[in-house]
Design a protein around this motif. Structure first.
Motif, PDB file in Angstrom:
ATOM      1  N   VAL A 367       2.605  -2.674  -0.225  1.00  0.00           N
ATOM      2  CA  VAL A 367       2.912  -3.963   0.404  1.00  0.00           C
ATOM      3  C   VAL A 367       2.716  -5.106  -0.581  1.00  0.00           C
ATOM      4  O   VAL A 367       3.478  -6.079  -0.594  1.00  0.00           O
ATOM      5  N   CYS A 368       1.706  -5.006  -1.435  1.00  0.00           N
ATOM      6  CA  CYS A 368       1.402  -6.070  -2.388  1.00  0.00           C
ATOM      7  C   CYS A 368       2.554  -6.311  -3.367  1.00  0.00           C
ATOM      8  O   CYS A 368       2.717  -7.429  -3.875  1.00  0.00           O
ATOM      9  N   SER A 369       3.363  -5.299  -3.622  1.00  0.00           N
ATOM     10  CA  SER A 369       4.427  -5.457  -4.622  1.00  0.00           C
ATOM     11  C   SER A 369       5.823  -5.473  -4.017  1.00  0.00           C
ATOM     12  O   SER A 369       6.700  -6.183  -4.525  1.00  0.00           O
ATOM     13  N   VAL A 370       6.072  -4.734  -2.932  1.00  0.00           N
ATOM     14  CA  VAL A 370       7.439  -4.645  -2.389  1.00  0.00           C
ATOM     15  C   VAL A 370       7.554  -5.203  -0.981  1.00  0.00           C
ATOM     16  O   VAL A 370       8.626  -5.117  -0.378  1.00  0.00           O
ATOM     17  N   GLY A 371       6.481  -5.754  -0.426  1.00  0.00           N
ATOM     18  CA  GLY A 371       6.592  -6.449   0.851  1.00  0.00           C
ATOM     19  C   GLY A 371       6.203  -5.607   2.048  1.00  0.00           C
ATOM     20  O   GLY A 371       6.234  -4.372   2.021  1.00  0.00           O
ATOM     21  N   LEU A 372       5.854  -6.315   3.129  1.00  0.00           N
ATOM     22  CA  LEU A 372       5.407  -5.669   4.357  1.00  0.00           C
ATOM     23  C   LEU A 372       6.532  -4.901   5.042  1.00  0.00           C
ATOM     24  O   LEU A 372       6.288  -3.912   5.743  1.00  0.00           O
ATOM     25  N   GLU A 373       7.778  -5.321   4.839  1.00  0.00           N
ATOM     26  CA  GLU A 373       8.890  -4.680   5.531  1.00  0.00           C
ATOM     27  C   GLU A 373       9.148  -3.265   5.016  1.00  0.00           C
ATOM     28  O   GLU A 373       9.892  -2.511   5.662  1.00  0.00           O
ATOM     29  N   ARG A 374       8.559  -2.880   3.881  1.00  0.00           N
ATOM     30  CA  ARG A 374       8.738  -1.524   3.350  1.00  0.00           C
ATOM     31  C   ARG A 374       7.499  -0.643   3.530  1.00  0.00           C
ATOM     32  O   ARG A 374       7.461   0.478   3.022  1.00  0.00           O
ATOM     33  N   LEU A 375       6.504  -1.154   4.236  1.00  0.00           N
ATOM     34  CA  LEU A 375       5.297  -0.364   4.501  1.00  0.00           C
ATOM     35  C   LEU A 375       5.622   0.908   5.274  1.00  0.00           C
ATOM     36  O   LEU A 375       5.123   1.996   4.948  1.00  0.00           O
TER      37      LEU A 375
END
Length: 605
Positions: A367-375
């Motif tokens: 999440v820290c690098s590619v965003g919450l939407e890809r969790l």
């Protein structure tokens, strides 16, 4: 005038076709008795026995699949609801609009404390609950408590969320301990139903050869953990099909994030306080929670309706008749066994690595690098990799016993060392394939770890009198590890990786040391399981041949093998008080009820 024929034929009278029916068998008083009450002429006893045990084996497979599916649905609903709840409650706008000044972050912190802290006391009550309710009913009640936690989210208040979280924390260790015990018992029963002819030749009191159920245990544990690891993918369905439509993209949520990966500290330091573009309607939230509640109810029905009992009723009576004080003490007494002491680091690491996959890897790197939407997609990759790799446990019969556990530990060692020196940049998507690869490989190591430990415990501890204690100890240490991760959530990522690495090396070294001791022939010191002390004398305890005697009693030559199955206190009368010749067998002291009636027990007839 001719007499009218009777309305109904007279019993025994010859019919209109004479003294023989259409099959040529004489009718009436001359009919042979064997033809009426004898065995069916085409009855094949061996074939019927084979069909009977085939139905029994299919029933065992049904039990394993139902328990595995029930555990998958239960854990998937719990993780999915908790994840969606924490994301919604994290958003500042959602909290202010929906709940005002109710103090939702404080409620969430107390709820997480209840889930993570309460299992620390589970070692005190889990064996008592499993013995009191039985393995199947303990599974059902624990799944029901998970469903209770889901139902409280319809009305999110302090007095609903926190008590249900505490109840859920109390049910975590009993649920997974009873699940592990249940799968192991099913493997033993499948062996009995597959080798029923050998059991008949050896006698009912003869214990099967050691390790005989191991091939079936490998298959059943592979099935169970294939379903279990799918729960992480099932938990992401509310995110993928509902919550992702309301989330901001990574350019908004990660705007103030400076460090990721091994350079990060805590959990998502600098993450934006608003993650929702629009607030979901209450009606839509109720629909999602209702679907989750229906799935939790379905898991309850699976366990209740499709899972058979792990023990026969008489075995359940024997298991709880050793005394509640002994049941309470026996988990602590098993610490004498050096095998368990050597496996404790692996138990702790088993809890560490799952929490690291869900928090450290998924949040600190993903999440820290590619965003919450890809969790959700990262966790789905981890889940599918672990579920597919659970089948690698089937290679156990052709490999040395330490290979699966050591292979999983070696894979995690390489990944941990790689993560130690990797700090991805925030808002950078070019390395997303590395994240998916690491997630899948971490799932492979998790599958080898989980299937290896559970299979090893089922092989080392075959006695049905102590299996629930062993799995209670295993899952309690996992709960202790999860509590430790909860306490250290604010540590820097490098500190977390260091602790993970040290625990991994210590667990692998300790396990190999245990295997070396076993190869040298060191005998483990196991606590003695007391004999059942039945306070109720029923018909089965007065039988001449007690066919329901436990295996341990049969090896020790217990009181059931001597012709009396009540296992009551026995002592020989003093020599000076014997009025006549010494009676055959042992003399039993009459119980208080018999003393009040003036009788001397079952011998006075």
């Amino acid at each position: 005038m001719e007499a009218e024929p009777p309305l109904y034929p007279v019993a025994g009278a010859a019919g209109p076709q004479g003294d023989e029916d259409r099959l040529g068998v004489p009718d009436g008083p001359e009919a042979p008795l064997d033809e009426l009450v004898g065995a069916y002429p085409n009855y094949n006893e061996e074939e019927e026995e084979r069909r009977y045990y085939r139905r029994k084996r299919l029933g065992v497979l049904k039990n394993v699949v139902a328990a595995s599916a029930g555990g998958m649905l239960t854990y998937g609903v719990y993780l999915g609801l908790l994840q969606m709840q924490l994301i919604l409650h994290y958003d500042e706008t959602y909290r202010e609009v929906k709940y005002g000044n109710m103090g939702l972050p404080d409620i969430d912190s107390k709820m997480l404390m209840g889930i993570n802290v309460t299992p620390i006391a589970a070692l005190l009550y889990t064996p008592v609950l499993i013995r009191f309710f039985g393995t199947k009913w303990m599974m059902f009640l624990a799944v029901g408590i998970y469903a209770l936690f889901v139902s409280t989210n319809y009305w999110e208040r302090y007095y609903t969320l926190v008590p249900s979280a505490v109840a859920l924390g109390m049910a975590i260790v009993p649920l997974w301990a009873s699940m592990g015990n249940y799968i192991t018992r099913m493997a033993q029963k499948y062996y009995e139903y597959s080798h029923y002819k050998e059991q008949d030749e050896q006698g009912p009191q003869q214990r099967p050869p050691r390790g005989s159920h191991a091939p079936y245990l490998l298959v059943f544990q592979a099935i169970f953990y294939s379903f279990f690891h799918l729960s992480f993918a099932c938990a992401q369905l509310p995110m993928i099909y509902f919550l992702n439509h309301y989330l901001y993209d990574l350019n908004h949520t990660l705007y103030n994030v400076q460090n990721c990966g091994s350079n990060s500290q805590g959990i998502l330091l600098g993450f934006n306080k608003t993650v929702l573009r629009t607030l979901p309607r209450s009606r839509n939230l109720i629909v999602v929670e209702s679907v989750l509640m229906a799935v939790a109810f379905l898991a309850m029905l699976l366990v209740l309706g499709l899972c058979g009992a792990a023990y026969r009723p008489t075995e359940e009576i024997d298991l709880r008749s050793v005394g509640w004080g002994n049941i309470f003490q026996l988990p602590f007494k098993h610490v004498r066994d050096f095998r368990l002491r050597h496996l404790v680091p692996f138990f702790i690491y088993s809890g560490f690595e799952v929490l690291f996959a869900c928090t450290g890897l998924a949040l600190g790197y993903g999440v820290c690098s590619v965003g919450l939407e890809r969790l959700a997609y990262l966790l789905v990759a981890y889940s599918l990799g672990a579920s597919a790799s659970s089948a690698l446990g089937l290679l156990g019969p052709w490999l040395p016993r330490p290979v699966p556990l050591v292979a999983g530990a070696g894979l995690h060692l390489l990944l941990t060392l790689s993560l130690f020196f990797w700090a991805p940049k925030p808002r950078a998507l070019q390395h997303i394939w590395i994240l998916y690869t690491v997630a899948v490989l971490w799932g492979v190591g998790s599958a080898l770890n989980k299937t290896g430990i559970s299979t090893l415990l089922g092989i080392l501890y075959e006695d049905k009198e102590r299996q629930d204690f062993i799995f209670t100890i295993y899952h309690w240490w996992q709960a202790v590890a999860i509590f430790t991760v909860y306490l250290g959530s604010s540590l820097p990522m490098k500190a977390k990786l260091t602790v993970l690495l040290a625990t991994l090396v210590a667990s692998a070294a300790s396990y190999l040391w245990m295997e070396q001791k076993l190869r040298r022939g060191v005998v483990p010191r196991q606590p003695r399981i007391p004999r059942p002390q039945h306070k109720v004398r029923g018909y089965r305890y007065l039988e001449e041949d007690n066919s329901d005697e436990s295996d341990a009693e049969g090896e020790r030559g217990g009181c059931g093998g001597g012709g009396r199955g009540d296992c009551a206190e026995e002592e020989a009368p003093p020599a000076g008080l014997r009025p006549g010749p010494e009676p055959a067998g042992l003399y039993r002291r009459p119980c208080p009820y018999e003393q009040a009636q003036g009788g001397d027990g079952p011998e006075e007839q």
